[in-house]
Scaffold this motif. Structure first.
Motif, PDB file in Angstrom:
ATOM      1  N   GLU A  83       0.619  -1.007   0.357  1.00 15.72           N
ATOM      2  CA  GLU A  83       0.461  -0.320  -0.136  1.00 15.72           C
ATOM      3  C   GLU A  83       0.615   1.195  -0.044  1.00 15.72           C
ATOM      4  O   GLU A  83       0.438   2.230  -0.907  1.00 15.72           O
ATOM      5  CB  GLU A  83      -1.082  -0.202   1.255  1.00 15.72           C
ATOM      6  CG  GLU A  83      -2.195  -1.726   0.868  1.00 15.72           C
ATOM      7  CD  GLU A  83      -1.609  -2.436   1.515  1.00 15.72           C
ATOM      8  OE1 GLU A  83       0.139  -2.608   2.546  1.00 15.72           O
ATOM      9  OE2 GLU A  83      -1.487  -3.750   1.213  1.00 15.72           O
ATOM     10  N   GLY A  86       2.773   1.971  -3.059  1.00 11.52           N
ATOM     11  CA  GLY A  86       1.409   1.758  -4.049  1.00 11.52           C
ATOM     12  C   GLY A  86       1.354   3.317  -4.299  1.00 11.52           C
ATOM     13  O   GLY A  86       0.932   4.190  -4.812  1.00 11.52           O
ATOM     14  N   GLU A  87       1.536   3.545  -2.917  1.00 13.93           N
ATOM     15  CA  GLU A  87       1.494   5.348  -3.385  1.00 13.93           C
ATOM     16  C   GLU A  87       2.302   6.136  -4.002  1.00 13.93           C
ATOM     17  O   GLU A  87       2.246   7.491  -4.401  1.00 13.93           O
ATOM     18  CB  GLU A  87       1.564   6.157  -1.573  1.00 13.93           C
ATOM     19  CG  GLU A  87       0.675   6.183  -0.668  1.00 13.93           C
ATOM     20  CD  GLU A  87       0.756   6.979   0.687  1.00 13.93           C
ATOM     21  OE1 GLU A  87       1.190   7.755   0.982  1.00 13.93           O
ATOM     22  OE2 GLU A  87       0.576   5.236   1.358  1.00 13.93           O
ATOM     23  N   VAL A  89       3.780   4.975  -6.510  1.00 14.31           N
ATOM     24  CA  VAL A  89       3.524   4.094  -7.991  1.00 14.31           C
ATOM     25  C   VAL A  89       2.396   5.375  -8.265  1.00 14.31           C
ATOM     26  O   VAL A  89       2.792   5.746  -9.458  1.00 14.31           O
ATOM     27  CB  VAL A  89       3.340   2.566  -7.791  1.00 14.31           C
ATOM     28  CG1 VAL A  89       2.425   2.864  -9.643  1.00 14.31           C
ATOM     29  CG2 VAL A  89       4.141   2.024  -7.474  1.00 14.31           C
ATOM     30  N   GLN A  90       1.448   5.879  -7.688  1.00 14.97           N
ATOM     31  CA  GLN A  90       0.551   6.881  -7.855  1.00 14.97           C
ATOM     32  C   GLN A  90       0.810   7.932  -8.274  1.00 14.97           C
ATOM     33  O   GLN A  90       0.883   8.553  -9.109  1.00 14.97           O
ATOM     34  CB  GLN A  90      -0.423   6.473  -7.149  1.00 14.97           C
ATOM     35  CG  GLN A  90      -1.312   5.767  -7.124  1.00 14.97           C
ATOM     36  CD  GLN A  90      -2.736   5.275  -6.009  1.00 14.97           C
ATOM     37  OE1 GLN A  90      -2.283   5.418  -5.380  1.00 14.97           O
ATOM     38  NE2 GLN A  90      -3.550   4.390  -6.131  1.00 14.97           N
ATOM     39  N   MET A 111       0.765  -5.071  -7.594  1.00 10.72           N
ATOM     40  CA  MET A 111       1.669  -3.468  -6.804  1.00 10.72           C
ATOM     41  C   MET A 111       1.435  -3.449  -8.908  1.00 10.72           C
ATOM     42  O   MET A 111       0.959  -2.171  -8.865  1.00 10.72           O
ATOM     43  CB  MET A 111       3.507  -4.179  -7.432  1.00 10.72           C
ATOM     44  CG  MET A 111       4.262  -3.789  -6.298  1.00 10.72           C
ATOM     45  SD  MET A 111       2.917  -2.151  -4.566  1.00 10.72           S
ATOM     46  CE  MET A 111       3.329  -0.868  -6.312  1.00 10.72           C
ATOM     47  N   ASP A 113      -1.657  -3.243  -9.540  1.00 13.09           N
ATOM     48  CA  ASP A 113      -3.185  -2.372  -9.577  1.00 13.09           C
ATOM     49  C   ASP A 113      -2.838  -1.127  -9.687  1.00 13.09           C
ATOM     50  O   ASP A 113      -3.755  -0.028  -9.445  1.00 13.09           O
ATOM     51  CB  ASP A 113      -3.808  -2.754  -8.551  1.00 13.09           C
ATOM     52  CG  ASP A 113      -4.855  -4.692  -7.952  1.00 13.09           C
ATOM     53  OD1 ASP A 113      -3.955  -4.523  -9.340  1.00 13.09           O
ATOM     54  OD2 ASP A 113      -4.934  -4.919  -7.545  1.00 13.09           O
ATOM     55  N   TYR A 114      -1.574  -0.916  -8.829  1.00  8.99           N
ATOM     56  CA  TYR A 114      -1.004   0.655  -8.586  1.00  8.99           C
ATOM     57  C   TYR A 114      -0.741   1.915 -10.377  1.00  8.99           C
ATOM     58  O   TYR A 114      -0.844   2.273 -10.003  1.00  8.99           O
ATOM     59  CB  TYR A 114      -0.044   1.073  -7.895  1.00  8.99           C
ATOM     60  CG  TYR A 114      -0.723   0.004  -6.499  1.00  8.99           C
ATOM     61  CD1 TYR A 114      -1.713   1.375  -5.282  1.00  8.99           C
ATOM     62  CD2 TYR A 114      -1.254  -0.844  -5.436  1.00  8.99           C
ATOM     63  CE1 TYR A 114      -2.054   0.707  -4.429  1.00  8.99           C
ATOM     64  CE2 TYR A 114      -0.824  -0.949  -4.282  1.00  8.99           C
ATOM     65  CZ  TYR A 114      -2.079  -0.443  -3.751  1.00  8.99           C
ATOM     66  OH  TYR A 114      -2.400  -1.054  -2.745  1.00  8.99           O
TER      67      TYR A 114
END
Length: 163
Positions: A83, A86-87, A89-90, A111, A113-114
């Motif tokens: 998670e 993921g931040e 990556v986003q 990962m 999903d991100y």
């Protein structure tokens, strides 16, 4: 490097990217300033950390006569939860470095999903790689930074040809 993820201390390896800029001392200083900010309770988000690092990269690149886009920001994700990574990556950091094959294996699928639409995550193995583990990551990583023997290089070449 300046850490993107919350951490307790900064190692000597924290300034590895500064070799390209010739401005090593100022980035070392800012890395320690970052660490002291965290201790004082200034909890910057991962996205804010990335923007700060990108600004420092741009300044160092400009000072050395290079373009910021020629410098790869590689977020080292070791031991961080999916998670949190993921931040990053986003926030636009799609190049991730990992020390262990097992960590890449555990994080690779979640990962996805991100990853931003039309893009993918570019994984880099930055830790030691055993010859018998090449088969597990050869189709998952864009770069292996730790090739330390001819035998390992030959195994990588062999496995890559099979994919």
């Amino acid at each position: 490097m300046i850490p993107l993820f919350p951490m307790q201390r900064i190692s000597r390896k924290a300034t590895a990217f500064t070799n390209i800029s010739g401005d090593c001392e100022s980035v070392k200083q800012s890395a320690f300033q970052y660490n002291s900010k965290k201790k004082e309770g200034n909890n910057m988000s991962v996205a804010e950390n990335i923007r700060e690092v990108e600004a420092k990269i741009a300044a160092a690149a400009a000072k050395s006569g290079r373009k910021a886009e020629d410098v790869l920001l590689l977020a080292v994700s070791k031991t961080k939860p999916v998670e949190l990574i993921g931040e990053a990556v986003q926030a636009g950091c799609v190049s991730l470095g990992e020390n262990k094959v097992q960590e890449i294996m555990e994080k690779y699928e979640p990962m996805m999903d991100y990853a931003p639409a039309g893009d993918r995550i570019h994984w880099h193995l930055i830790g030691h790689l055993q010859t018998n583990k090449v088969k597990y990551i050869i189709d998952k990583v864009d770069m292996i930074h730790s090739v330390e023997s001819l035998k390992l290089a030959q195994e990588i070449e062999k496995r890559a040809a099979q994919k």
